[in-house]
Scaffold this motif. Structure first.
Motif, mmCIF file in Angstrom:
data_model
loop_
_atom_site.group_PDB
_atom_site.id
_atom_site.type_symbol
_atom_site.label_atom_id
_atom_site.label_comp_id
_atom_site.label_asym_id
_atom_site.label_seq_id
_atom_site.Cartn_x
_atom_site.Cartn_y
_atom_site.Cartn_z
ATOM 1 N N ALA A 221 -87.579 36.138 -1.607
ATOM 2 C CA ALA A 221 -86.861 35.692 -2.556
ATOM 3 C C ALA A 221 -85.694 36.765 -2.712
ATOM 4 N N ALA A 222 -85.992 38.029 -3.984
ATOM 5 C CA ALA A 222 -85.114 38.606 -4.668
ATOM 6 C C ALA A 222 -85.062 39.163 -2.703
ATOM 7 N N ARG A 223 -86.116 39.761 -2.495
ATOM 8 C CA ARG A 223 -84.996 40.938 -0.908
ATOM 9 C C ARG A 223 -83.964 39.673 0.219
ATOM 10 N N THR A 224 -84.733 39.051 0.008
ATOM 11 C CA THR A 224 -83.417 38.248 1.317
ATOM 12 C C THR A 224 -82.389 37.269 0.176
ATOM 13 N N LEU A 225 -81.941 36.781 -0.797
ATOM 14 C CA LEU A 225 -81.124 37.368 -1.666
ATOM 15 C C LEU A 225 -80.401 38.332 -2.096
ATOM 16 N N GLY A 226 -80.974 39.489 -1.390
ATOM 17 C CA GLY A 226 -80.365 40.728 -1.224
ATOM 18 C C GLY A 226 -79.403 41.324 -0.876
ATOM 19 N N TYR A 227 -79.399 39.790 0.771
ATOM 20 C CA TYR A 227 -79.372 40.450 1.929
ATOM 21 C C TYR A 227 -78.198 39.341 1.359
ATOM 22 N N CYS B 241 -72.759 30.187 4.634
ATOM 23 C CA CYS B 241 -72.064 29.570 3.203
ATOM 24 C C CYS B 241 -72.160 30.068 2.042
ATOM 25 N N THR B 242 -72.423 30.931 1.948
ATOM 26 C CA THR B 242 -72.343 32.100 1.181
ATOM 27 C C THR B 242 -70.482 32.873 1.204
ATOM 28 N N ALA B 243 -70.439 33.482 2.453
ATOM 29 C CA ALA B 243 -69.484 33.495 2.422
ATOM 30 C C ALA B 243 -67.769 33.199 2.372
ATOM 31 N N GLN C 41 -84.748 20.405 11.558
ATOM 32 C CA GLN C 41 -85.921 20.115 11.316
ATOM 33 C C GLN C 41 -86.087 21.477 10.277
ATOM 34 N N SER C 42 -86.211 22.657 10.989
ATOM 35 C CA SER C 42 -86.794 23.450 10.175
ATOM 36 C C SER C 42 -86.067 24.469 9.237
ATOM 37 N N HIS C 43 -86.308 25.668 8.623
ATOM 38 C CA HIS C 43 -85.265 26.384 7.837
ATOM 39 C C HIS C 43 -84.203 26.992 7.995
ATOM 40 N N PRO C 44 -83.503 27.467 7.047
ATOM 41 C CA PRO C 44 -82.471 27.555 8.316
ATOM 42 C C PRO C 44 -82.640 29.495 8.348
ATOM 43 N N HIS C 45 -81.432 30.305 9.361
ATOM 44 C CA HIS C 45 -81.710 31.383 9.187
ATOM 45 C C HIS C 45 -80.712 32.033 8.385
ATOM 46 N N LEU C 46 -81.762 32.847 8.028
ATOM 47 C CA LEU C 46 -80.072 34.534 7.359
ATOM 48 C C LEU C 46 -79.342 34.633 7.147
ATOM 49 N N ILE C 47 -78.425 34.264 8.871
ATOM 50 C CA ILE C 47 -77.176 34.148 9.140
ATOM 51 C C ILE C 47 -76.258 32.778 8.811
ATOM 52 N N THR C 48 -77.295 31.886 8.977
ATOM 53 C CA THR C 48 -77.033 30.701 8.414
ATOM 54 C C THR C 48 -76.498 30.390 6.359
#
Length: 400
Positions: free
Chosen positions: A129-135, A16-18, A5-12
């Motif tokens: 958003a730019a910071r998170t997308l960098g990771y 997905c991207t990997a 129900q909550s927003h995804p964490h960075l690892i998820t």
């Protein structure tokens, strides 16, 4: 497991991207063995790459609007499920036609590069958003570097089908992660899919969108020119063995990761477009210096690959920030923008890969490769400067 129900964490988002990147390249060392087992020419087996890329480019145009209309979560769940089933089919395929059919169905996992980017833009303001997308995009650096290496080891130990069984396992893991951690992020869904598609002209008419998209496409284009032409330079000019070639090609990926890390650390203090322009200057400086020295007859292997490091570093400063910029033009069309720009990047990459393969030969290798990379870097810089010009004339508001 309860649905998220909550927003995804960075690892998820990273997983997905990997998976999307690994789906393209992990089994590459097995192509010759696949062709041999099915008794077909290598070129025919290579359709598993060319066809995958072609369908991925088309699908990105559709997946973005689908996620804008129905939400990020359901589109991702359906796509990862199909990818997992297609991986089983490819692993069990008894003829080349069946294998290629399941392999092409695997291209649905391109959702892993589109939806996470749109979800990040849904969740955060421009800087965060730019910071998170960098990771997140660091996964796009590690996966191409490690995927083929691991795929080659699997092929040696267990045969080429092992890579597709691993795809199955990874698909199942990512599916569980999406189910349990990826809550819906799109709070502004369209009424109908066709209504969403009819809003595409809002992107087509946006000069900012095309400026950012061209910047990304030509930034990635320099990378495609390098990985296509570097093996010829390394073997014909420097007499490097395959292990050294692999290390040399991976070095541009290392520069990309460092650039992403620096970008993520600076985004709260440095304007988005300033980081992009800094990245483009770095990407121009590398091949310019390398080409200048090679033209004097003093070039060597270290210089050639060092030039590529600066390109990778520049791309690290550019890709995530430009992606954030193009999705900020029309936030309600973030998925459509991510998909359309992704399709453009794949198309430009396919063209430049073909051009590089046609132009580079044993006699001109370092000059041609560095020249092509420089040309791409200059076009990406011009695109970023165009966005800056548009910003000065028409400051961006809530909607362009």
């Amino acid at each position: 497991m309860r649905p998220a129900q909550s927003h995804p964490h960075l690892i998820t988002l990273i997983m997905c991207t990997a998976l999307s990147v690994l789906a393209l390249n992990m089994f590459l060392p097995s192509l010759a063995n696949i062709a041999a087992e099915y008794g077909v020419d290598y070129a025919y087996a290579n359709l598993s790459i060319a066809g995958f890329l072609s369908i991925s480019a088309v699908m990105q145009i559709v997946i973005g609007p689908l996620s804008d209309r129905f939400g990020r979560r359901p589109v991702l769940l359906v796509a990862v499920s199909l990818f997992t089933l297609a991986s089983v089919g490819a692993a069990l395929a008894q003829d080349i036609t069946s294998f290629l059919a399941f392999r092409l169905l695997q291209s649905v996992i391109v959702v892993g590069t589109v939806v996470p980017r749109a979800a990040v833009r849904d969740m955060f303001d421009t800087e965060e958003a730019a910071r998170t997308l960098g990771y997140v995009t660091m996964a796009m650096a590690l996966a191409p570097m490690l995927g083929p290496m691991f795929g080659g080891l699997l092929d040696i130990a267990f045969g080429w089908r092992a890579s597709f069984w691993l795809y199955t396992l990874l698909g199942a893991i990512v599916l569980l992660m999406v189910w349990g951690d990826f809550g819906e992020t799109n709070a502004r869904k369209s009424v109908t899919f066709m209504a969403q598609m009819r809003r595409y002209p809002l992107l087509f008419s946006s000069r900012r969108f095309w400026g950012y998209s061209a910047c990304i496409a030509f930034s990635l284009g320099g990378f495609y020119c390098f990985i296509t032409g570097a093996p010829m330079v390394a073997t014909a000019w420097f007499d490097m063995n395959s292990a050294q070639v692999g290390l040399g090609i991976g070095i541009i990926t290392g520069g990309f990761m460092v650039g992403n890390f620096v970008s993520a650390r600076l985004i709260r203090r440095v304007p988005l477009l300033t980081l992009i322009l800094s990245g483009r200057i770095s990407a121009v400086l590398g091949p310019s210096l390398g080409l200048s020295v090679f033209l004097t007859g003093q070039g060597g292997a270290y210089l050639f690959f060092a030039s590529a490091v600066l390109v990778g570093f520049g791309n690290g400063l550019t890709i995530a920030n430009a992606s954030t910029g193009l999705m900020s033009v029309r936030p309600e069309l973030a998925g459509s923008a991510a998909g359309l720009s992704g399709a453009l990047g794949v198309a430009v990459g396919a063209i430049l890969t073909t051009v590089t393969g046609s132009v580079v030969n044993a006699e001109n290798a370092p000059f041609a490769v560095l020249g092509l990379i420089l040309g791409c870097s200059l076009l990406a810089l011009a695109s970023a400067l165009y966005v800056r010009w548009v910003d000065q004339r028409e400051p961006l508001t809530a909607a362009e």
